[in-house]
Design a protein around this motif. Structure first.
Motif, PDB file in Angstrom:
ATOM      1  N   LEU A  89       0.824  -1.205   0.000  1.00  0.00           N
ATOM      2  CA  LEU A  89       0.000   0.000   0.000  1.00  0.00           C
ATOM      3  C   LEU A  89       0.858   1.256   0.000  1.00  0.00           C
ATOM      4  CD1 LEU A  89      -2.764  -0.908   2.629  1.00  0.00           C
ATOM      5  CD2 LEU A  89      -3.024  -0.777   0.143  1.00  0.00           C
ATOM      6  N   PRO A  90       0.368   2.310  -0.657  1.00  0.00           N
ATOM      7  CA  PRO A  90       1.052   3.602  -0.530  1.00  0.00           C
ATOM      8  C   PRO A  90       0.995   4.071   0.922  1.00  0.00           C
ATOM      9  CG  PRO A  90      -0.589   3.646  -2.297  1.00  0.00           C
ATOM     10  CD  PRO A  90      -0.760   2.357  -1.568  1.00  0.00           C
ATOM     11  N   ALA A  91       1.957   4.870   1.324  1.00  0.00           N
ATOM     12  CA  ALA A  91       2.082   5.282   2.730  1.00  0.00           C
ATOM     13  C   ALA A  91       0.803   5.919   3.271  1.00  0.00           C
ATOM     14  CB  ALA A  91       3.260   6.239   2.888  1.00  0.00           C
ATOM     15  N   ASP A  92       0.072   6.665   2.440  1.00  0.00           N
ATOM     16  CA  ASP A  92      -1.129   7.345   2.930  1.00  0.00           C
ATOM     17  C   ASP A  92      -2.324   6.397   3.106  1.00  0.00           C
ATOM     18  OD1 ASP A  92      -1.329   6.998   0.154  1.00  0.00           O
ATOM     19  OD2 ASP A  92      -2.645   8.745  -0.076  1.00  0.00           O
ATOM     20  N   GLN A  93      -2.219   5.158   2.648  1.00  0.00           N
ATOM     21  CA  GLN A  93      -3.307   4.196   2.783  1.00  0.00           C
ATOM     22  C   GLN A  93      -3.025   3.109   3.826  1.00  0.00           C
ATOM     23  OE1 GLN A  93      -4.374   2.589  -1.031  1.00  0.00           O
ATOM     24  NE2 GLN A  93      -4.665   4.610  -1.940  1.00  0.00           N
ATOM     25  N   VAL A  94      -1.851   3.139   4.416  1.00  0.00           N
ATOM     26  CA  VAL A  94      -1.489   2.143   5.423  1.00  0.00           C
ATOM     27  C   VAL A  94      -2.313   2.396   6.680  1.00  0.00           C
ATOM     28  CG1 VAL A  94       0.379   1.334   6.921  1.00  0.00           C
ATOM     29  CG2 VAL A  94       0.830   1.828   4.518  1.00  0.00           C
ATOM     30  N   PRO A  95      -2.910   1.349   7.269  1.00  0.00           N
ATOM     31  CA  PRO A  95      -3.669   1.546   8.500  1.00  0.00           C
ATOM     32  C   PRO A  95      -2.775   2.051   9.628  1.00  0.00           C
ATOM     33  CG  PRO A  95      -3.784  -0.757   7.753  1.00  0.00           C
ATOM     34  CD  PRO A  95      -2.868  -0.035   6.835  1.00  0.00           C
ATOM     35  N   ALA A  96      -3.406   2.643  10.608  1.00  0.00           N
ATOM     36  CA  ALA A  96      -2.655   3.151  11.761  1.00  0.00           C
ATOM     37  C   ALA A  96      -2.024   1.993  12.517  1.00  0.00           C
ATOM     38  CB  ALA A  96      -3.588   3.928  12.682  1.00  0.00           C
ATOM     39  N   CYS A  97      -0.934   2.284  13.204  1.00  0.00           N
ATOM     40  CA  CYS A  97      -0.301   1.259  14.031  1.00  0.00           C
ATOM     41  C   CYS A  97      -1.225   0.921  15.194  1.00  0.00           C
ATOM     42  CB  CYS A  97       1.053   1.744  14.554  1.00  0.00           C
ATOM     43  SG  CYS A  97       2.290   1.857  13.249  1.00  0.00           S
ATOM     44  N   GLY A  98      -1.230  -0.324  15.566  1.00  0.00           N
ATOM     45  CA  GLY A  98      -2.126  -0.775  16.629  1.00  0.00           C
ATOM     46  C   GLY A  98      -1.374  -1.174  17.875  1.00  0.00           C
ATOM     47  N   SER A  99      -2.117  -1.753  18.780  1.00  0.00           N
ATOM     48  CA  SER A  99      -1.555  -2.211  20.042  1.00  0.00           C
ATOM     49  C   SER A  99      -0.768  -3.493  19.819  1.00  0.00           C
ATOM     50  CB  SER A  99      -2.677  -2.487  21.034  1.00  0.00           C
ATOM     51  OG  SER A  99      -3.482  -1.349  21.177  1.00  0.00           O
ATOM     52  N   SER A 100       0.076  -3.814  20.794  1.00  0.00           N
ATOM     53  CA  SER A 100       0.824  -5.070  20.719  1.00  0.00           C
ATOM     54  C   SER A 100      -0.139  -6.243  20.942  1.00  0.00           C
ATOM     55  CB  SER A 100       1.931  -5.093  21.765  1.00  0.00           C
ATOM     56  OG  SER A 100       1.377  -5.243  23.064  1.00  0.00           O
ATOM     57  N   VAL A 101       0.273  -7.399  20.503  1.00  0.00           N
ATOM     58  CA  VAL A 101      -0.545  -8.601  20.673  1.00  0.00           C
ATOM     59  C   VAL A 101      -0.749  -8.882  22.164  1.00  0.00           C
ATOM     60  CG1 VAL A 101      -0.670 -11.082  20.252  1.00  0.00           C
ATOM     61  CG2 VAL A 101       0.162  -9.558  18.459  1.00  0.00           C
ATOM     62  N   ASP A 102       0.281  -8.693  22.956  1.00  0.00           N
ATOM     63  CA  ASP A 102       0.166  -8.928  24.404  1.00  0.00           C
ATOM     64  C   ASP A 102      -0.925  -8.053  25.013  1.00  0.00           C
ATOM     65  OD1 ASP A 102       2.243 -10.777  24.322  1.00  0.00           O
ATOM     66  OD2 ASP A 102       3.768  -9.284  24.785  1.00  0.00           O
ATOM     67  N   TYR A 103      -0.921  -6.778  24.651  1.00  0.00           N
ATOM     68  CA  TYR A 103      -1.928  -5.856  25.175  1.00  0.00           C
ATOM     69  C   TYR A 103      -3.329  -6.258  24.710  1.00  0.00           C
ATOM     70  CZ  TYR A 103      -4.690  -1.671  25.949  1.00  0.00           C
ATOM     71  OH  TYR A 103      -5.682  -0.814  26.338  1.00  0.00           O
ATOM     72  N   MET A 104      -3.455  -6.569  23.421  1.00  0.00           N
ATOM     73  CA  MET A 104      -4.773  -6.947  22.894  1.00  0.00           C
ATOM     74  C   MET A 104      -5.314  -8.178  23.608  1.00  0.00           C
ATOM     75  SD  MET A 104      -4.737  -6.145  18.778  1.00  0.00           S
ATOM     76  CE  MET A 104      -3.482  -7.307  18.337  1.00  0.00           C
ATOM     77  N   LEU A 105      -4.445  -9.155  23.881  1.00  0.00           N
ATOM     78  CA  LEU A 105      -4.891 -10.368  24.569  1.00  0.00           C
ATOM     79  C   LEU A 105      -5.337 -10.082  26.002  1.00  0.00           C
ATOM     80  CD1 LEU A 105      -2.284 -12.951  23.262  1.00  0.00           C
ATOM     81  CD2 LEU A 105      -4.745 -12.953  22.810  1.00  0.00           C
ATOM     82  N   GLU A 106      -4.736  -9.073  26.628  1.00  0.00           N
ATOM     83  CA  GLU A 106      -5.120  -8.713  27.988  1.00  0.00           C
ATOM     84  C   GLU A 106      -6.462  -7.993  28.032  1.00  0.00           C
ATOM     85  OE1 GLU A 106      -2.077  -6.450  29.939  1.00  0.00           O
ATOM     86  OE2 GLU A 106      -0.552  -7.986  29.593  1.00  0.00           O
ATOM     87  N   VAL A 107      -6.760  -7.209  26.998  1.00  0.00           N
ATOM     88  CA  VAL A 107      -7.902  -6.304  27.036  1.00  0.00           C
ATOM     89  C   VAL A 107      -9.134  -6.835  26.296  1.00  0.00           C
ATOM     90  CG1 VAL A 107      -8.659  -3.975  26.373  1.00  0.00           C
ATOM     91  CG2 VAL A 107      -6.371  -4.330  27.292  1.00  0.00           C
ATOM     92  N   PHE A 108      -8.919  -7.525  25.181  1.00  0.00           N
ATOM     93  CA  PHE A 108     -10.035  -7.921  24.317  1.00  0.00           C
ATOM     94  C   PHE A 108     -10.282  -9.419  24.370  1.00  0.00           C
ATOM     95  CE2 PHE A 108      -8.133  -4.135  22.283  1.00  0.00           C
ATOM     96  CZ  PHE A 108      -9.231  -3.294  22.295  1.00  0.00           C
ATOM     97  N   PRO A 109     -11.520  -9.837  24.055  1.00  0.00           N
ATOM     98  CA  PRO A 109     -11.788 -11.279  23.911  1.00  0.00           C
ATOM     99  C   PRO A 109     -10.984 -11.842  22.730  1.00  0.00           C
ATOM    100  CG  PRO A 109     -13.839 -10.010  23.973  1.00  0.00           C
ATOM    101  CD  PRO A 109     -12.711  -9.027  23.891  1.00  0.00           C
ATOM    102  N   LEU A 110     -10.697 -13.136  22.788  1.00  0.00           N
ATOM    103  CA  LEU A 110      -9.847 -13.771  21.778  1.00  0.00           C
ATOM    104  C   LEU A 110     -10.383 -13.576  20.368  1.00  0.00           C
ATOM    105  CD1 LEU A 110      -7.363 -15.449  21.115  1.00  0.00           C
ATOM    106  CD2 LEU A 110      -8.729 -17.504  21.506  1.00  0.00           C
TER     107      LEU A 110
END
Length: 166
Positions: A89-110
């Motif tokens: 993807l061109p730089a302007d279409q790249v999604p925003a950076c997200g949380s780490s996998v460790d953080y997501m596993l702590e906060v969200f359902p699987l």
């Protein structure tokens, strides 16, 4: 011959996972969510290969293992393809950076973590390492394709057992 293919279906993912952990813990490359999912796909392929080599099935069992190799390889190829698409993807279409996998596993359902991981993040679009012009997901796509071809070869009887196989 089939048993040798099963052995390689175990050894190749095991070796690739060892390389992935080396890249993470020695080289300091942090895996993105799609990288984690590709690791799990390699673990699934390796598990199928290990069970198949230990089981040494007859023709019907071999076709089942061939299907499972092609299926797990197909899932991995889809994940690698998604990451390659994000990297293209061109730089302007790249999604925003997200949380780490460790953080997501702590906060969200699987199930939510899996959905977010498959969508990918800006981290997944970064090319942090290349070899012979291919990025990490490029190489995983190559190996997943080989696994799919091996699985289909077994499934359709193109890879046959030897006289010592049942």
């Amino acid at each position: 011959m089939r048993r040798l293919v099963y052995l390689f279906a175990f050894l190749v993912p095991a070796g690739l996972l060892a390389v992935a952990f080396y890249m993470e813990y020695v080289m300091g490359l942090e895996p993105c969510p799609l990288c984690w999912l590709q690791r799990f796909a390699f673990m699934a392929v390796g598990a199928v290969g290990l069970v198949a080599v230990l089981h040494n099935p007859g023709n019907i069992g071999s076709r089942i293992y061939g299907f499972l190799l092609a299926l797990t390889g197909g899932i991995g190829l889809g994940l690698a393809g998604r990451q390659l698409w994000l990297q293209s993807l061109p730089a302007d279409q790249v999604p925003a950076c997200g949380s780490s996998v460790d953080y997501m596993l702590e906060v969200f359902p699987l199930i939510d973590v899996l959905a977010m991981a498959v969508k990918g993040t800006g981290d997944c679009a970064k090319v942090v390492w290349t070899f012979l012009g291919l990025s990490i997901p490029g190489w995983t796509a190559v190996f997943f394709t080989l696994i799919i071809l091996a699985g289909l070869g077994i499934l359709f009887g193109l890879v046959r057992g030897t006289s010592t196989d049942r």
